[in-house]
Design an enzyme around this catalytic site. Structure first.
Site, PDB file in Angstrom:
ATOM      1  N   GLU A  13      29.102  37.779  49.399  1.00 55.55           N
ATOM      2  CA  GLU A  13      30.160  38.113  48.436  1.00 55.55           C
ATOM      3  C   GLU A  13      30.591  36.889  47.627  1.00 55.55           C
ATOM      4  O   GLU A  13      30.853  36.997  46.422  1.00 55.55           O
ATOM      5  CB  GLU A  13      31.350  38.726  49.176  1.00 55.55           C
ATOM      6  CG  GLU A  13      31.013  40.113  49.728  1.00 55.55           C
ATOM      7  CD  GLU A  13      32.178  40.788  50.442  1.00 55.55           C
ATOM      8  OE1 GLU A  13      32.063  41.983  50.734  1.00 55.55           O
ATOM      9  OE2 GLU A  13      33.191  40.115  50.725  1.00 55.55           O
TER      10      GLU A  13
ATOM     11  N   HIS B 106      41.191  42.638  49.219  1.00 53.83           N
ATOM     12  CA  HIS B 106      39.884  42.668  49.881  1.00 53.83           C
ATOM     13  C   HIS B 106      39.699  41.374  50.668  1.00 53.83           C
ATOM     14  O   HIS B 106      40.126  40.306  50.216  1.00 53.83           O
ATOM     15  CB  HIS B 106      38.755  42.764  48.838  1.00 53.83           C
ATOM     16  CG  HIS B 106      37.413  42.458  49.426  1.00 53.83           C
ATOM     17  ND1 HIS B 106      36.674  43.396  50.117  1.00 53.83           N
ATOM     18  CD2 HIS B 106      36.699  41.297  49.489  1.00 53.83           C
ATOM     19  CE1 HIS B 106      35.559  42.831  50.555  1.00 53.83           C
ATOM     20  NE2 HIS B 106      35.547  41.573  50.193  1.00 53.83           N
TER      21      HIS B 106
ATOM     22  N   ASN C 226      44.935  49.694  48.395  1.00 54.67           N
ATOM     23  CA  ASN C 226      45.269  48.836  49.535  1.00 54.67           C
ATOM     24  C   ASN C 226      45.324  47.340  49.220  1.00 54.67           C
ATOM     25  O   ASN C 226      45.178  46.494  50.088  1.00 54.67           O
ATOM     26  CB  ASN C 226      44.384  49.152  50.737  1.00 54.67           C
ATOM     27  CG  ASN C 226      42.919  48.925  50.460  1.00 54.67           C
ATOM     28  OD1 ASN C 226      42.556  48.461  49.382  1.00 54.67           O
ATOM     29  ND2 ASN C 226      42.065  49.230  51.431  1.00 54.67           N
TER      30      ASN C 226
END
Ligand code: IDP
Ligand code: MG
Length: 182
Positions: free
Chosen positions: A158, A147, A144
């Site tokens: 993150e 992110h 996909n």
């Protein structure tokens, strides 16, 4: 200028959080200092979509404050996807994410976490709306392309996982007055 950089200990390792280290323009406006992690996954890099994705975030009005191309170390990937460890697709996910270089970026701006998720589209590409990155460039959940952090708290974690403090740059955009009233 407001810098609040905190070193946290996580699993015996120092994780540095960068909270709103952005410049202020006249008045204090912490909501325009929000940051998020966006990463072009290996399939997106292979398919030469890096420029297209950067273009979308730039044109929207977000500010790039960090970017690097890297072969993601297994340690970063396992921590990044820690919550998915028990999922049946986890081994394939790690293999996919380690299959080639990733372009990790930090984008800054008003409501950037939520806006990025909308720009990226549904996790399952077959449900992603046209106009989103996944809806335009992906047909399957397992590849996909991109992110984006799913909350402000997760974004902080993150960013600290993928970037050292010195790799993030606070800078002033000349078009600020065209984008914000503050
Ligand atoms: P997100 O990337 O939209 O935040 P998450 O649920 O956090 O979605 O899942 C992280 C990543 O794990 C997804 O982007 C996708 O690459 C992979 N993934 C999630 N669910 C599946 C699945 O059912 N099959 C294969 N891969 C999946
Ligand atoms: Mg997620």
């Amino acid at each position: 200028m407001s810098f609040i950089l905190r070193g946290l200990l996580s699993g015996g390792r120092a994780v540095y959080r960068a909270r709103a280290p952005c410049l202020h323009y006249g008045s204090v406006a912490p909501d325009i200092c929000e940051r998020t992690l966006v990463a072009v996954k290996p399939d997106g890099v292979q398919r030469r979509l890096v420029g297209e994705i950067i273009k979308r975030f730039e044109k929207r009005g977000f500010k790039l404050v960090g970017m690097k191309l890297l072969q993601a170390p297994e340690g970063i990937l396992s921590e990044h996807y820690h919550d998915l460890q028990k999922k049946p697709f986890y081994p394939a996910l790690i293999h996919y994410m380690a299959s080639g270089p990733v372009v990790a970026m930090v984008w800054e701006g008003h409501n950037v976490v939520k806006s990025s998720r909308l720009m990226v589209g549904e996790t399952d590409s077959s449900q992603a709306k046209p106009g989103t990155v996944r809806g335009d460039f992906s047909v399957h959940i397992s590849r996909n392309v991109i992110h984006a952090s799913d909350s402000v708290e997760v974004a902080e974690k993150e960013i600290g996982l993928w970037f050292h403090r010195a790799e993030l740059v606070s800078w002033e955009t000349n078009d600020h007055i065209d984008l914000y009233q503050v």
